[in-house]
Each structure stands twice: as C-alpha cells, then as structure tokens.
Motif scaffolding. Sequence first.
Motif, PDB file in Angstrom:
ATOM      1  N   UNK A  74       0.831  -1.206   0.000  1.00 58.93           N
ATOM      2  CA  UNK A  74       0.000   0.000   0.000  1.00 58.93           C
ATOM      3  C   UNK A  74       0.863   1.254   0.000  1.00 58.93           C
ATOM      4  N   UNK A  75       1.957   1.197   0.746  1.00 60.93           N
ATOM      5  CA  UNK A  75       2.792   2.390   0.885  1.00 60.93           C
ATOM      6  C   UNK A  75       3.607   2.666  -0.372  1.00 60.93           C
ATOM      7  N   UNK A  76       4.126   1.607  -0.977  1.00 59.25           N
ATOM      8  CA  UNK A  76       5.024   1.809  -2.120  1.00 59.25           C
ATOM      9  C   UNK A  76       4.320   1.668  -3.460  1.00 59.25           C
ATOM     10  N   UNK A  77       3.162   1.003  -3.466  1.00 58.76           N
ATOM     11  CA  UNK A  77       2.487   0.752  -4.737  1.00 58.76           C
ATOM     12  C   UNK A  77       3.096  -0.416  -5.506  1.00 58.76           C
ATOM     13  N   UNK A  78       4.024  -1.152  -4.872  1.00 58.49           N
ATOM     14  CA  UNK A  78       4.648  -2.303  -5.548  1.00 58.49           C
ATOM     15  C   UNK A  78       3.659  -3.469  -5.515  1.00 58.49           C
ATOM     16  N   UNK A  79       3.314  -3.990  -6.686  1.00 58.49           N
ATOM     17  CA  UNK A  79       2.357  -5.088  -6.774  1.00 58.49           C
ATOM     18  C   UNK A  79       3.023  -6.416  -6.414  1.00 58.49           C
ATOM     19  N   UNK A  80       2.254  -7.311  -5.841  1.00 60.44           N
ATOM     20  CA  UNK A  80       2.747  -8.652  -5.498  1.00 60.44           C
ATOM     21  C   UNK A  80       4.080  -8.583  -4.768  1.00 60.44           C
ATOM     22  N   UNK A  81       4.149  -7.730  -3.815  1.00 57.88           N
ATOM     23  CA  UNK A  81       5.405  -7.497  -3.118  1.00 57.88           C
ATOM     24  C   UNK A  81       5.932  -8.784  -2.484  1.00 57.88           C
ATOM     25  N   UNK A  92      15.541  -4.872   1.218  1.00 60.18           N
ATOM     26  CA  UNK A  92      16.253  -5.198  -0.028  1.00 60.18           C
ATOM     27  C   UNK A  92      15.263  -5.387  -1.179  1.00 60.18           C
ATOM     28  N   UNK A  93      14.146  -6.050  -0.884  1.00 65.79           N
ATOM     29  CA  UNK A  93      13.157  -6.282  -1.946  1.00 65.79           C
ATOM     30  C   UNK A  93      12.515  -4.964  -2.359  1.00 65.79           C
ATOM     31  N   UNK A  94      12.266  -4.094  -1.375  1.00 63.55           N
ATOM     32  CA  UNK A  94      11.710  -2.774  -1.718  1.00 63.55           C
ATOM     33  C   UNK A  94      12.656  -2.064  -2.682  1.00 63.55           C
ATOM     34  N   UNK A  95      13.943  -2.038  -2.345  1.00 66.90           N
ATOM     35  CA  UNK A  95      14.925  -1.347  -3.196  1.00 66.90           C
ATOM     36  C   UNK A  95      14.990  -1.996  -4.578  1.00 66.90           C
ATOM     37  N   UNK A  96      14.998  -3.345  -4.592  1.00 65.89           N
ATOM     38  CA  UNK A  96      15.076  -4.068  -5.864  1.00 65.89           C
ATOM     39  C   UNK A  96      13.889  -3.766  -6.750  1.00 65.89           C
ATOM     40  N   UNK A  97      12.698  -3.777  -6.149  1.00 62.47           N
ATOM     41  CA  UNK A  97      11.486  -3.533  -6.941  1.00 62.47           C
ATOM     42  C   UNK A  97      11.471  -2.115  -7.470  1.00 62.47           C
ATOM     43  N   UNK A 154       7.816   5.693  -0.654  1.00 63.51           N
ATOM     44  CA  UNK A 154       6.901   6.517   0.137  1.00 63.51           C
ATOM     45  C   UNK A 154       6.571   7.860  -0.460  1.00 63.51           C
ATOM     46  N   UNK A 155       6.984   8.097  -1.696  1.00 63.59           N
ATOM     47  CA  UNK A 155       6.669   9.381  -2.296  1.00 63.59           C
ATOM     48  C   UNK A 155       5.887   9.181  -3.575  1.00 63.59           C
ATOM     49  N   UNK A 156       5.255  10.239  -4.003  1.00 66.94           N
ATOM     50  CA  UNK A 156       4.493  10.150  -5.239  1.00 66.94           C
ATOM     51  C   UNK A 156       5.428  10.055  -6.430  1.00 66.94           C
ATOM     52  N   UNK A 157       4.845   9.653  -7.538  1.00 69.06           N
ATOM     53  CA  UNK A 157       5.647   9.575  -8.758  1.00 69.06           C
ATOM     54  C   UNK A 157       6.224  10.952  -9.053  1.00 69.06           C
ATOM     55  N   UNK A 215      -0.299   9.766  -8.259  1.00 68.53           N
ATOM     56  CA  UNK A 215       0.412   8.510  -8.437  1.00 68.53           C
ATOM     57  C   UNK A 215      -0.502   7.394  -8.922  1.00 68.53           C
ATOM     58  N   UNK A 216      -1.773   7.719  -9.175  1.00 72.88           N
ATOM     59  CA  UNK A 216      -2.705   6.698  -9.631  1.00 72.88           C
ATOM     60  C   UNK A 216      -2.295   6.186 -11.000  1.00 72.88           C
ATOM     61  N   UNK A 217      -2.482   4.904 -11.195  1.00 72.57           N
ATOM     62  CA  UNK A 217      -2.082   4.310 -12.466  1.00 72.57           C
ATOM     63  C   UNK A 217      -3.251   3.796 -13.290  1.00 72.57           C
ATOM     64  N   UNK A 218      -4.286   3.323 -12.600  1.00 73.09           N
ATOM     65  CA  UNK A 218      -5.408   2.701 -13.314  1.00 73.09           C
ATOM     66  C   UNK A 218      -6.721   3.258 -12.771  1.00 73.09           C
ATOM     67  N   UNK A 219      -7.584   3.685 -13.666  1.00 76.78           N
ATOM     68  CA  UNK A 219      -8.899   4.186 -13.255  1.00 76.78           C
ATOM     69  C   UNK A 219      -9.996   3.387 -13.947  1.00 76.78           C
ATOM     70  N   UNK A 220     -11.071   3.181 -13.217  1.00 73.74           N
ATOM     71  CA  UNK A 220     -12.253   2.528 -13.765  1.00 73.74           C
ATOM     72  C   UNK A 220     -13.362   3.572 -13.802  1.00 73.74           C
ATOM     73  N   UNK A 221     -13.896   3.823 -14.986  1.00 71.80           N
ATOM     74  CA  UNK A 221     -14.954   4.827 -15.133  1.00 71.80           C
ATOM     75  C   UNK A 221     -16.251   4.094 -15.515  1.00 71.80           C
ATOM     76  N   UNK A 222     -17.295   4.324 -14.725  1.00 75.56           N
ATOM     77  CA  UNK A 222     -18.534   3.560 -14.912  1.00 75.56           C
ATOM     78  C   UNK A 222     -19.727   4.512 -15.039  1.00 75.56           C
ATOM     79  N   UNK A 223     -20.577   4.248 -15.997  1.00 72.01           N
ATOM     80  CA  UNK A 223     -21.846   4.970 -16.112  1.00 72.01           C
ATOM     81  C   UNK A 223     -22.963   3.937 -16.050  1.00 72.01           C
ATOM     82  N   UNK A 224     -23.949   4.184 -15.221  1.00 74.28           N
ATOM     83  CA  UNK A 224     -25.009   3.185 -15.072  1.00 74.28           C
ATOM     84  C   UNK A 224     -26.343   3.868 -14.779  1.00 74.28           C
ATOM     85  N   UNK A 225     -27.348   3.484 -15.521  1.00 74.70           N
ATOM     86  CA  UNK A 225     -28.657   4.136 -15.362  1.00 74.70           C
ATOM     87  C   UNK A 225     -29.787   3.100 -15.368  1.00 74.70           C
TER      88      UNK A 225
END
Lengths: 245, 430
Positions: free
Chosen positions: B57-64, B81-86, B96-99, B236-246
């Motif tokens: 959650x903090x770094x945004x690294x997937x499948x950490x 070490x894994x944080x640095x590697x990723x 811990x910072x934004x892009x 820093x968001x990477x993916x957005x889901x936009x939904x319209x429903x009526x």
Amino acid sequence: MLEVILSDITVMGQGYCVIGLERQSPDSYRSVRPMPPQAFAWREPFPYSRGDCVCFDPVPTVVSPPHLEDQQSRGLIKTARSLNETQLIECLRKAEVSPDLEHLFGCQVQRSTQGGKAVWVKPNEARRSICGCEYDNVHFRLYPEPAGFSLRTEVLLRSDERLNSVPVVDREWRRFAGRLVQRIQRREPLPLAQRFLNWSVRPKLLATPLKFARIGLPRPKADQRCWLMLDSLFPQPEDSWLDSL
Amino acid sequence: MTSLQSRNEADALELVRKCVSRELPSGVPVPGDEEDFVQTGVIDSMGWVGILSAIEETTGIRNFGNPWPDEQPQSVRSLAKIVCGSISQTAREKVGENIALPAGSTVEVELVGWGCALGSVRVEAASINRECGLTPGTIEERAGIQSVCRADSNEDEATLGQKASELALQVASLEPEEVDLVIATSATFLSFPSLSAVLHTRLLLRESCGTLDVGGACVGLLHGLATARSLLSSTRQGVALVVASEVHSRRLCSPRVPGEFRGLFGDGACAFVLRCSNDGTLQGPARLGDLVWGCSGTFASSLRVAMREDNELEVHFQGEALAGAALSQLTRILDDLERRSGKLRNDVDYFAVHEPNPRIVGLFAERANIPREKIPLVSRTFGNLGSATCGVSLCAALSKVEGGPTASARPLIFVAAVGPGLIWGGTYLH
C-alpha cells in the motif's frame, strides 16, 4: 452416540479442526466441534471428507467463549451415510447463518490496519465461533512465505458488506491452491496462480447457486483477538478445474 | 554504492520498520534488522501478511515479495532489499513518495478495457406506446425506437455497473486490486453509499482505491473520463475505472412524467478502464485524446427534471427545442474534436455519440455529413441509456474493429454527448 454431518475441515497447524452439524429438528441443525481426546486438532490419518456422517461418544467438555461448540470425544466412527455438496449446503443453510456482518458472531466486528486489514472479534463478546453466510463475490490473494504461500480472500456478503483479507483455512481450498502453484512451472508462480484463481476459478463459483461460506474463529492468542477465517467455501474446488491450465 | 542508492536503502529500512511496528503489540520494540521475526515468534502469519500488505500500500509495488528469495530470513533487512530491488526495477518512484515525473515528460492516458451491460428485459415499441398512453406507432415513427431494454427485478445501477466493470477489467486483463480509482456517474442512482462506493465494495477493489461520483446526466461518462484523465496525469494513480449506469425504468415510471419522454429510455451501464503511461510507451489499443466540454444555458429550459417536495418527479420536456439544440451542439463538438485531434471527420472510423433517440442520430449524421454506418446505433433497440449511451456505443465501435483494436491498429473514434443544461462534452480515441 451423537451423529453429525461433517461440514468443515480446516487446517490447524499440522492437524485438522473439524465441525459437524447435529440435527435439532427437521428444519434446523447446530454446529458441533468434535475434538480428539486431549487435543484441539485431529492428526493424519484423517480419512473423512465434508458431507460424511460420523458418530462419536461425547464426553464432558469445558468450553470457553467463543468456542461454545467444542465437544470432546473418544474418536470418530464413520457411518454409511454421506451427503453430496448440494445436500450439505442445504443443511448448512438450516444451521447458524447470518445475513450480515453484525450477526455473524453476535458482536461487533473490529478492524485495524493490522493483519493485512483482516477483521477480528473479542473472544468474550462472540456468541459462537462458526457461522454460515451467503456471498456475492470473492477474490483470492496469494502472499509469499518462505515455505510457500498464505491464501487470503476478500468476501462480499449478500448485505453488501465486505470481509477483507480473510485467511483461508479450508483444507480443500488450501490443497487445491497448493496443487495449482505446483503445476505452474515458473519462477514466480504466485501471481499466475492468483490470476488463475480469480479469472478461471472464481467465475465457476459465482455462476452457481451454491455460493455459501462458513466463517470461523480461531483460538485467541495473547492479543485477545479472534481473526475471522474462511473455514469453508462452497462450492468446493474440483481437480478438473486445473485441466485448463 | 552511490549516495542515491544508500539513501534509498536507508529510506526503505525506515519504511519497513514502520510497517513492521504496525503489526506489533503496543510496547513491543521492532526486531533488529537481521532478526527473523516469524521464526522468533515476534510476528505470526497474520502479521506477516499485514507487513506485506502495508508495504504494498505504501510503495504501490504489486505482489510485493514474490517470489520470496531462497534462504532469506523474514527480516527487516530482507524486506528492505526487496523494496529497493522492486523500485530500481520499475525506476519510477521513490519510497513513500508520489511519482516524480522527469521535467518535460508527457503523461499519456490510454483506454485498455471496456464493457457494457444492458437490462435483461426487452420491451417492444408497441408495449411502450400502450404503457405510456401514446397512440400506436408514436414511439417507432416519431423517435425511431423499436424496443428498449429494462432492468429486471434483480438488476439495478450497481448490478449493471458491476457487470460492465467486470467485463472491462477482463478485457484489460487487470485484477480488481490493480484499480487505483473508480469514478461513477448515474442520474438515476439516488442512494448513499454512492454508486462509486457500492461498486468499490461489490468489485472488492483495494481499500486504498479512491472513489468519486460525478454528475452530468447524459454527459456524465465524459465528465468521468475527463476527471480520470486529469487525476491519472497528476497523481500517483495508475489505473482508473470509469462507470456509467442508469436504471431509468424505476425513476421515470411516475404517471407525472410525460409518456413521450418516458418511452424513450432504457436501462444499461458501461465501464472503461484507463491506464496512465508516463514513460511514453503505450501498449493499449486506444489513446485517450483531449477532452472538450462546456455549457450553453440558452437551452436550459428545454429539459428540466426535478424532485418535488412530495417526492414526485417533475419533468418539463420540450422535445423539438431540445432536439434542435442537441443536434446543433453535437455538430459543434465534432468541429472542436477535428481541431483538437488534427483529423477530419472523414478520417474517423466511428462516432460514439449520445443518442436522445434514433431519429435525432439520423438527422445528426445528415447534418454532420457522416455515414450512418459509422455510428453504432444503441437507442433503436436499447433506448436512450442516459450517461451510458455514448459508452455503450463506444463499446460497440471497439468491437466492430476488425480483429479487435490493438496498439498497432488503433481506431480513430470521436465521442460526443449533450445533456440537460445544455451541457456538452467530447473526446477522441486514437
């Protein structure tokens, strides 16, 4: 002798915790947790499956909340009867069920940032340690551990309430996930296995009318928290689902 | 080791210590950097997953942490070490910072997934005329509608939106936990929690995935796309889901709503997955171009919908005036999109436009001088779906692309919508 239908077989350390359904009336069952003499968990060989009917001699048991279903025994004896999955779920729907989070254990569910945002209850507040519920959505997540992985789920209840990061202790789902990971001959099998679970297996679950889960509570540790666990997820996994890999 | 590397490692150690401390009972000190905290019993399996989740959650690294390195202890040092590697692998964010985008870099947003869901009950024009008190043939001849789709008793804005979203995520090959932001729009969903929150829960999106609801009625989808584009470009968001429903059928069923208005509408939803690319490499089948929008209050009175104090819906609907204004504005949007995209309408593969009714779409095609077959028609068989109309049309356009749209064969699609106000918006996919 008490006869129960085995409804939940969960992984507990090196052994299994077992829950059965005792018939109370034609339309109601109650959960009973038969335990081996002087232990909580049954060890291998444990030749039983969900749906099997077993008998046992109940012996006087001291229970402590929330595990009020505990029942010490001298051992299980298999009967000739066995229920299929549909019949078992029919019985589970007549046992302890809750439409929402509040009534799962009859107490307030707590949450924190700990445990991967899993939720817990206070042992002295919970009125039981097992409850069934209908679910509308589920997602799987595999977390790496040195010896393998930890399987968690996100579960959406019919009430539109969500259970975060629920550890899966269901024996069959754990075995299925293990076989799945083994089959993926890659250096990083977990993301692929997780993807398979969510994209290939999950739709099979959501497509059936058998969507039913049993949520259980483990024994409290020193922190006096009972984390909610996924004791059983129906429908149960089938090995043939792995054929599409 | 460079000073930057050593600073990153120090940052990573600090971050991991914070995540570990969250899992410890109060007063228990964080174990030493080399100490295996699971083997020593300081942290159990619950805590271990908690640490991995917190770092993700903090770094945004997937499948950490996957796969966990052989022989590595479950310690602060190993995790750091894994944080640095990723991070050096993705080379795009600091711990811990934004892009932090390099100066002069361009952020592109692409559309990578789409899906739609329609109400499962089909109602033929003859039935619509009867139930709306219209003379036989009215809805077919005056509006060009042959049928509309309506939600059944098990369907609502959330179920339709969920279905469309799941299809869109499937097309995008993304898991729900990869979504950073969900933006929803609906003129008919009048409850709280809001539609975006309900969808967030039902789709089991990550807790740190943001939710946002935007208005705009028939232009709502474009407002959603514009908002998503802006947020994806600046956060820093990477993916957005936009939904319209009526689900109009439940809101417009009052006898106070004029039959010739009520009869036009159907129920449906659409969803789109947008992804941000800040390294200039776009893999998706369609880039989202500039957005144009505005409001011309001159025609505001041609459609007014309000909830009265007695909870009855009040509708003022001047069909001919609204049709004229909509036609004129839709044509103007095309002019704007031509200027913004640098492409002429003759170059456009498809036009996904709001469809008040099929007759207006026909007039629009004629006035804008575009072939009718380039407009995937939604309203003739499904009805006017409000904010979802141009989105369902866009889904149909994308499905018409031979072999499916790909990064090497991206279609050019103009999207345009008008709504009460008169508000309007447009964009293009290229």
